[in-house]
Design a protein around this motif. Structure first.
Motif, PDB file in Angstrom:
ATOM      1  N   ALA A 115      -0.358  -0.662  17.139  1.00 65.34           N
ATOM      2  CA  ALA A 115       0.961  -1.135  16.697  1.00 65.34           C
ATOM      3  C   ALA A 115       0.949  -1.608  15.249  1.00 65.34           C
ATOM      4  N   VAL A 116      -0.259  -1.867  14.692  1.00 67.94           N
ATOM      5  CA  VAL A 116      -0.357  -2.343  13.306  1.00 67.94           C
ATOM      6  C   VAL A 116      -1.304  -1.441  12.510  1.00 67.94           C
ATOM      7  N   ARG A 117      -1.410  -0.185  12.912  1.00 65.91           N
ATOM      8  CA  ARG A 117      -2.411   0.697  12.315  1.00 65.91           C
ATOM      9  C   ARG A 117      -2.180   0.947  10.826  1.00 65.91           C
ATOM     10  N   ALA A 118      -0.939   0.827  10.361  1.00 63.25           N
ATOM     11  CA  ALA A 118      -0.673   1.066   8.937  1.00 63.25           C
ATOM     12  C   ALA A 118      -1.302   0.007   8.042  1.00 63.25           C
ATOM     13  N   LEU A 119      -1.674  -1.145   8.623  1.00 67.60           N
ATOM     14  CA  LEU A 119      -2.284  -2.209   7.823  1.00 67.60           C
ATOM     15  C   LEU A 119      -3.716  -1.892   7.418  1.00 67.60           C
ATOM     16  N   LYS A 120      -4.273  -0.793   7.911  1.00 66.99           N
ATOM     17  CA  LYS A 120      -5.633  -0.429   7.516  1.00 66.99           C
ATOM     18  C   LYS A 120      -5.689   0.098   6.083  1.00 66.99           C
ATOM     19  N   TYR A 121      -4.529   0.407   5.515  1.00 66.53           N
ATOM     20  CA  TYR A 121      -4.484   0.918   4.149  1.00 66.53           C
ATOM     21  C   TYR A 121      -4.329  -0.254   3.166  1.00 66.53           C
ATOM     22  N   PRO A 122      -5.248  -0.401   2.179  1.00 59.54           N
ATOM     23  CA  PRO A 122      -5.219  -1.553   1.271  1.00 59.54           C
ATOM     24  C   PRO A 122      -3.903  -1.719   0.520  1.00 59.54           C
ATOM     25  N   ASN A 123      -3.329  -0.625   0.025  1.00 61.52           N
ATOM     26  CA  ASN A 123      -2.078  -0.724  -0.728  1.00 61.52           C
ATOM     27  C   ASN A 123      -0.941  -1.240   0.149  1.00 61.52           C
ATOM     28  N   ASN A 147       3.759   6.558  -0.367  1.00 64.78           N
ATOM     29  CA  ASN A 147       2.570   6.538  -1.213  1.00 64.78           C
ATOM     30  C   ASN A 147       1.602   5.423  -0.844  1.00 64.78           C
ATOM     31  N   LEU A 148       1.993   4.569   0.103  1.00 63.80           N
ATOM     32  CA  LEU A 148       1.157   3.423   0.475  1.00 63.80           C
ATOM     33  C   LEU A 148       0.282   3.707   1.678  1.00 63.80           C
ATOM     34  N   VAL A 149       0.550   4.805   2.395  1.00 64.82           N
ATOM     35  CA  VAL A 149      -0.272   5.186   3.551  1.00 64.82           C
ATOM     36  C   VAL A 149      -0.860   6.568   3.296  1.00 64.82           C
ATOM     37  N   ILE A 163       5.042  -9.651  -7.116  1.00 67.85           N
ATOM     38  CA  ILE A 163       4.641  -9.057  -8.400  1.00 67.85           C
ATOM     39  C   ILE A 163       3.124  -8.971  -8.492  1.00 67.85           C
ATOM     40  N   ALA A 164       2.431 -10.023  -8.037  1.00 70.29           N
ATOM     41  CA  ALA A 164       0.965 -10.000  -8.038  1.00 70.29           C
ATOM     42  C   ALA A 164       0.431  -8.897  -7.136  1.00 70.29           C
ATOM     43  N   SER A 165       1.057  -8.713  -5.961  1.00 71.46           N
ATOM     44  CA  SER A 165       0.591  -7.673  -5.037  1.00 71.46           C
ATOM     45  C   SER A 165       0.770  -6.283  -5.639  1.00 71.46           C
ATOM     46  N   LEU A 166       1.862  -6.068  -6.353  1.00 66.43           N
ATOM     47  CA  LEU A 166       2.089  -4.774  -7.000  1.00 66.43           C
ATOM     48  C   LEU A 166       1.060  -4.511  -8.091  1.00 66.43           C
ATOM     49  N   LEU A 167       0.721  -5.536  -8.855  1.00 68.97           N
ATOM     50  CA  LEU A 167      -0.253  -5.374  -9.935  1.00 68.97           C
ATOM     51  C   LEU A 167      -1.659  -5.103  -9.408  1.00 68.97           C
ATOM     52  N   LEU A 168      -1.950  -5.562  -8.187  1.00 74.30           N
ATOM     53  CA  LEU A 168      -3.267  -5.365  -7.595  1.00 74.30           C
ATOM     54  C   LEU A 168      -3.418  -4.002  -6.918  1.00 74.30           C
ATOM     55  N   MET A 169      -2.320  -3.295  -6.716  1.00 77.46           N
ATOM     56  CA  MET A 169      -2.382  -1.999  -6.040  1.00 77.46           C
ATOM     57  C   MET A 169      -3.084  -0.949  -6.899  1.00 77.46           C
ATOM     58  N   LYS A 170      -3.740  -0.024  -6.229  1.00 75.99           N
ATOM     59  CA  LYS A 170      -4.372   1.121  -6.889  1.00 75.99           C
ATOM     60  C   LYS A 170      -3.783   2.389  -6.290  1.00 75.99           C
ATOM     61  N   ILE A 171      -2.674   2.812  -6.870  1.00 78.57           N
ATOM     62  CA  ILE A 171      -1.979   3.995  -6.362  1.00 78.57           C
ATOM     63  C   ILE A 171      -2.360   5.197  -7.212  1.00 78.57           C
ATOM     64  N   PRO A 172      -2.946   6.225  -6.611  1.00 78.15           N
ATOM     65  CA  PRO A 172      -3.305   7.415  -7.395  1.00 78.15           C
ATOM     66  C   PRO A 172      -2.068   8.027  -8.037  1.00 78.15           C
TER      67      PRO A 172
END
Length: 419
Positions: free
Chosen positions: A5-13, A132-134, A186-195
């Motif tokens: 039920a929370v499997r999408a949380l395995k992705y860091p972004n 783009n987050l999963v 804003i901090a969470s967005l700056l920490l993301m690594k989106i290809p």
């Protein structure tokens, strides 16, 4: 423990996005509740409640298609970062004018328009960025459902916190807390690594792109029907929340605590709907869920408007919000999983226009009518209109479901031939 039920949380972004938005949205709901209470406290007018909601949401209707087309041409990530910073500035200005005592209804309306313009670009970018987050697109429906759960949990916690702060410190502190909450997102967005996503160079005029989005919807019955039903629900039914301050004070003879209870229990019902959608098995028909939950929303609202007992009203509004959130999440999931990638931003912008863009016109109309006919009568009429809308759209949703099966068969046959 079952983590499906929370499997999408395995992705860091997605985890970063989820945590940052969870904090920020609590502040957002605090601001929404505080604005409504401040306007009603200053004016004691149902009409002015409708005017302020109209001012804050009409830019979404007018500019969302443009925002969606812009999203398809530029970086969704950078657009979202820019709009979140702009929203933080808007919240800071609102907090400053209220805390210093320089506020009036005109300033509130102007700042509401500014936030509406920001949201017209923010929402298409935020919804489009989700894919783009999963990394595994099969987990996209779960990510959307978890996002809905997070939004509704914030909707539950925000009014509870706002009720305490409003009664103890006033509206200005609510706006200040919202301003500070944007630091998290804003901090969470700056920490993301989106290809980097390769972009097709598109020199096409944006308005031509919007026209293509409209043509695309004409060719896809399912997506078109879902968006049109959402537009009807948004126009006729969802604006009931504009009148909650009136119900709290004039009908249930309460105060800001009563208003806080109505908002918090609404959030609890919506949270139940979000959990239901997060645990929904992939084989279930989203179109059936949309139809049933839209009907539950409307019927719950009718019962809410007719009862004079506050405990019963809380039960009915909880059931109504369960249906509303389920309809929204199912509609969003259906569109996200059926739209072509190159049309995603434009189609979502039309969905946003239906979802958030029709609401301001409805809110203005509801505020005007409630001023003359009373809040209970108008909310009951909203529920009846919602039931009629669902009944009218059932044939189109059935047709769309049959079309989805036909498309699936064609894909299977095509894959078999190629293999």
């Amino acid at each position: 423990m079952d983590f499906t039920a929370v499997r999408a949380l395995k992705y860091p972004n997605f985890r970063l996005y989820f945590s940052g938005q969870a904090i920020s949205l609590i502040g957002t709901w605090m601001q929404r509740m505080a604005v409504s209470w401040l306007v009603f406290r200053l004016t004691h007018s149902e009409l002015m409640l409708g005017v302020v909601v109209f001012a804050g949401q009409i830019p979404i209707m007018l500019l969302s298609p443009y925002g969606g087309a812009l999203t398809d041409r530029h970086s969704r990530y950078k657009t979202l970062l820019f709009t979140q910073i702009a929203s933080m500035i808007q919240a800071g200005v609102l907090a400053a004018v209220v805390l210093t005592g320089h506020h009036n209804i005109t300033i509130i309306i102007i700042l509401s328009v500014v936030l509406g313009i920001i949201n017209a670009f923010d929402t298409p970018a935020r919804q489009s960025l989700m894919i783009n987050l999963v990394e595994d697109k099969k987990d996209l429906p779960n990510a959307i459902a978890l996002n809905s759960s997070m939004v509704t949990l914030a909707r539950l916690l925000g009014p509870v916190a706002a009720g305490f702060i409003l009664s103890s410190f006033g509206e200005g502190i609510c706006f200040l807390v919202n301003f500070l909450s944007f630091v998290a997102v804003i901090a969470s967005l700056l920490l993301m690594k989106i290809p980097p996503v390769p972009k097709i160079i598109n020199k096409q005029d944006i308005w031509q792109g919007l026209s293509e989005g409209y043509t695309y919807l004409q060719q896809h019955t399912g997506i078109r029907s879902v968006i049109l039903l959402m537009a009807c629900t948004s126009f006729f039914v969802m604006p009931y929340s504009t009148l909650l301050p009136v119900f709290a004070t004039n009908i249930f003879h309460g105060n800001v605590t009563t208003f806080s209870w109505l908002n918090a229990v609404s959030g609890l019902g919506a949270l139940g709907g979000a959990i239901y959608m997060a645990t929904l098995k992939p084989g279930n028909s989203l179109l059936k869920v949309i139809a049933y939950c839209s009907a539950q929303f409307a019927i719950g609202l009718i019962l809410f408007s007719l009862t004079g007992l506050f405990p019963l009203a809380l039960c009915f509004i909880m059931a109504a919000e369960f249906g509303m959130l389920s309809q929204i999440a199912a509609s969003n999931t259906y569109i996200q999983t059926h739209v072509d990638e190159n049309m995603r931003g434009r189609v979502i912008s039309y969905y946003v226009m239906a979802f958030q863009g029709m609401a301001p016109i409805g809110s203005l109309l509801i505020g005007f009518l409630a001023h003359y006919f009373g809040a209970s009568t108008i909310v009951c009429a909203e529920g009846i209109a919602g039931v009629i809308a669902v009944v009218c759209f059932i044939p189109y949703l059935k047709k769309a479901g049959t079309g989805d099966l036909s498309d699936l068969r064609k894909r299977v046959l095509t894959s078999n031939i190629k293999s």
